[in-house]
Structure formats: structure tokens, C-alpha cells
Design a protein around this motif. Structure first.
Motif, PDB file in Angstrom:
ATOM      1  N   GLN A  26       0.840  -1.194   0.000  1.00  0.00           N
ATOM      2  CA  GLN A  26       0.000   0.000   0.000  1.00  0.00           C
ATOM      3  C   GLN A  26       0.879   1.251   0.000  1.00  0.00           C
ATOM      4  O   GLN A  26       0.577   2.227  -0.687  1.00  0.00           O
ATOM      5  CB  GLN A  26      -0.914  -0.006   1.221  1.00  0.00           C
ATOM      6  N   ALA A  30       0.862   4.355  -2.590  1.00  0.00           N
ATOM      7  CA  ALA A  30       0.587   5.678  -2.012  1.00  0.00           C
ATOM      8  C   ALA A  30       1.691   6.669  -2.364  1.00  0.00           C
ATOM      9  O   ALA A  30       1.412   7.797  -2.786  1.00  0.00           O
ATOM     10  CB  ALA A  30       0.433   5.560  -0.495  1.00  0.00           C
ATOM     11  N   ARG A  37      -0.999   6.246   2.816  1.00  0.00           N
ATOM     12  CA  ARG A  37      -1.156   4.800   2.832  1.00  0.00           C
ATOM     13  C   ARG A  37      -2.534   4.429   3.369  1.00  0.00           C
ATOM     14  O   ARG A  37      -3.149   3.468   2.915  1.00  0.00           O
ATOM     15  CB  ARG A  37      -0.063   4.140   3.691  1.00  0.00           C
ATOM     16  N   VAL A  40      -5.102   4.409   0.594  1.00  0.00           N
ATOM     17  CA  VAL A  40      -5.022   3.187  -0.206  1.00  0.00           C
ATOM     18  C   VAL A  40      -5.649   2.026   0.556  1.00  0.00           C
ATOM     19  O   VAL A  40      -6.387   1.216  -0.014  1.00  0.00           O
ATOM     20  CB  VAL A  40      -3.555   2.870  -0.590  1.00  0.00           C
TER      21      VAL A  40
END
Length: 69
Positions: A26, A30, A37, A40
Motif C-alpha cells: 500500500q 501511495a 497509505r 489506499v
């Protein structure tokens, strides 16, 4: 909505596009697209929809990658 790149994106599609683009985490995604993050994470959990500009960007990147080879 004629352009399929603007359609909503499911968490499964997002996971597939991440893999296709080589983003393993993630945080990788991101950092690449300039979001947090946690954003995401929310998209991948289906708690928040992927914003249309992000969906379009990722679909265009995968499309460009496929045409390059």
C-alpha cells in the motif's frame, strides 16, 4: 459515461492494477501517486471508493505499459 477508464473501481481491480504496475505494498502505491497509505488501505478494504482521477490514472498507466511492450 462512455469512457470505461472513468468507471468505478472495485478493490479487486485495484489489487490487480497494483500488481500489474509492480506495487507490492500500500505504501508503494501511495508514494507513487501522492496519497496516504491509509487512503489506499480504505480503497482496498472497500470502505471508500477509489477517486475517479486515481482510477483513470492507474488504468492509463497499465494501458501505456501494455502498449510499450
Amino acid at each position: 459515461m462512455d469512457d470505461p477508464r472513468l468507471a468505478s473501481m472495485s478493490p479487486d481491480e485495484l489489487k490487480g492494477l497494483m500488481r500489474a504496475l509492480g506495487y507490492r505494498t500500500q505504501s508503494d502505491l501511495a508514494n507513487a501517486i501522492g496519497v496516504s497509505r491509509s487512503a489506499v488501505s480504505l480503497w482496498l478494504e472497500g470502505k471508500v471508493g477509489v477517486p475517479r482521477p486515481v482510477a483513470m490514472l492507474l488504468r492509463m498507466l497499465v494501458g501505456a505499459q501494455r502498449r510499450a511492450f
